[in-house]
Enzyme design. Sequence first.
Site, PDB file in Angstrom:
ATOM      1  N   CYS A 116       0.819  -1.225   0.000  1.00  0.00           N
ATOM      2  CA  CYS A 116       0.000   0.000   0.000  1.00  0.00           C
ATOM      3  C   CYS A 116       0.850   1.271   0.000  1.00  0.00           C
ATOM      4  O   CYS A 116       0.353   2.337  -0.361  1.00  0.00           O
ATOM      5  CB  CYS A 116      -0.948  -0.001   1.193  1.00  0.00           C
ATOM      6  SG  CYS A 116      -2.037  -1.418   1.219  1.00  0.00           S
ATOM      7  N   HIS A 256      -3.216   7.109   2.462  1.00  0.00           N
ATOM      8  CA  HIS A 256      -3.680   5.836   1.903  1.00  0.00           C
ATOM      9  C   HIS A 256      -5.030   5.522   2.550  1.00  0.00           C
ATOM     10  O   HIS A 256      -5.205   5.661   3.760  1.00  0.00           O
ATOM     11  CB  HIS A 256      -2.660   4.747   2.220  1.00  0.00           C
ATOM     12  CG  HIS A 256      -3.178   3.367   1.998  1.00  0.00           C
ATOM     13  ND1 HIS A 256      -3.802   2.995   0.834  1.00  0.00           N
ATOM     14  CD2 HIS A 256      -3.185   2.269   2.797  1.00  0.00           C
ATOM     15  CE1 HIS A 256      -4.169   1.731   0.924  1.00  0.00           C
ATOM     16  NE2 HIS A 256      -3.805   1.262   2.107  1.00  0.00           N
ATOM     17  N   ASN A 286     -10.218  -0.051   0.133  1.00  0.00           N
ATOM     18  CA  ASN A 286      -8.756   0.013   0.098  1.00  0.00           C
ATOM     19  C   ASN A 286      -8.295  -0.525  -1.258  1.00  0.00           C
ATOM     20  O   ASN A 286      -8.488  -1.698  -1.551  1.00  0.00           O
ATOM     21  CB  ASN A 286      -8.202  -0.839   1.252  1.00  0.00           C
ATOM     22  CG  ASN A 286      -6.677  -0.889   1.282  1.00  0.00           C
ATOM     23  OD1 ASN A 286      -6.010  -0.470   0.339  1.00  0.00           O
ATOM     24  ND2 ASN A 286      -6.140  -1.411   2.366  1.00  0.00           N
TER      25      ASN A 286
END
Length: 329
Positions: A116, A256, A286
């Site tokens: 990520c 993020h 996500n």
Amino acid sequence: MRQNQRASITGIGSYLPNKVLTNYDLEKMVDTSNDWIIQRTGIKERRIVENGVTTSDLATQASLRAMEDAGVSPKDLDMIITSTITPDHIFPSTSCYIQQKIGATRACAFDILAACAGFIYAMSIGQSFINSGAMKTILVVGAECLSKITDYTDRATCVLFGDGAGAVVIQRDPIKHEILSSHLAADGSEADVLIMPGGGARNPASLESVQQRLHYIQFKGKEVFKLAINNITNLILETTRENGLTLNDIDLIIPHQSNLRIIEATMEKLGLPMEKAFVNIDKYGNTSSASVPIAIDEARKEGRLRKGNIVMLVAFGGGLTWGSSVIRW
Ligand code: ACO
């Protein structure tokens, strides 16, 4: 007038597949509820690719938009760097497929893997090539088809993830959005808290690896949750200090999009209001490497990025890895 001396973001683009997977759809697949997912994660829906669509397909669309925004043609590109944990294949790289699909015949191309945090790692590599003078025009991509490695029988993980892509063009440009600094960190001692165990050299694909469901994302949710908040908070403080700034100087944090509660807890620890954080997790979940560039694109479209603003990108993910970039918009 102040002129940039370093790498700048000169174009931005993103692409989300049309198909929407709502919390209500997930209620029909696993023992969960719309209320639980919203309360624990902030996610209402996410986008999912149709069968046959791959990461390089999403990445190509985002890249074309970023190049159009920058006013560059495929032949202008010197380098393509893609961050992804869902490459079309383990090899060749997804960047090579993007290179072929957009016709960037002059560009060298490779992928990086920092989960990520990968987009910030990738942009930092590109920034270094631009700042050194070795290259002039670089395409940095974050793209994922996480639906391909999500276990839709496991309610603890499947509610979180979605598909998408974002891209930026970076160049030296006297007036556009200058990347002031990037900061990268990793802690391999926590590698097992967030992992896809199957498919690599440790557990190559086999009947057993499939039966044991090793080819899906696994995580220790509570541990990742706490590590993310602590590491992101510390990194924002360090990055701010190293740039000679204070927290008050930051106009917008683009984190993020992992869990709304992680973003809220981080902002609370920093003593900053939530209005200073950009959030779109409700729509996309996500999307790992793609989440930061998608968020930059949306923040700009929503008018949240104004000339001269100090913008902090920050991300945390498997590895563990984390990173930040400060941009003067
Ligand atoms: N629906 C309903 N109930 C659920 C679900 C679900 N989808 N998932 C778990 N539960 C249950 C659990 O079984 C547990 O039940 P119990 O109390 O009877 O044992 C209860 O809900 C609470 O579960 P927790 O795991 O304690 O819930 P938590 O508040 O920690 O939220 C979550 C879980 C959303 C996964 C959170 O821990 C998280 O986001 N962690 C980070 C996840 C991660 O690794 N993300 C990817 C990496 S990127 C990054 O995060 C930075």
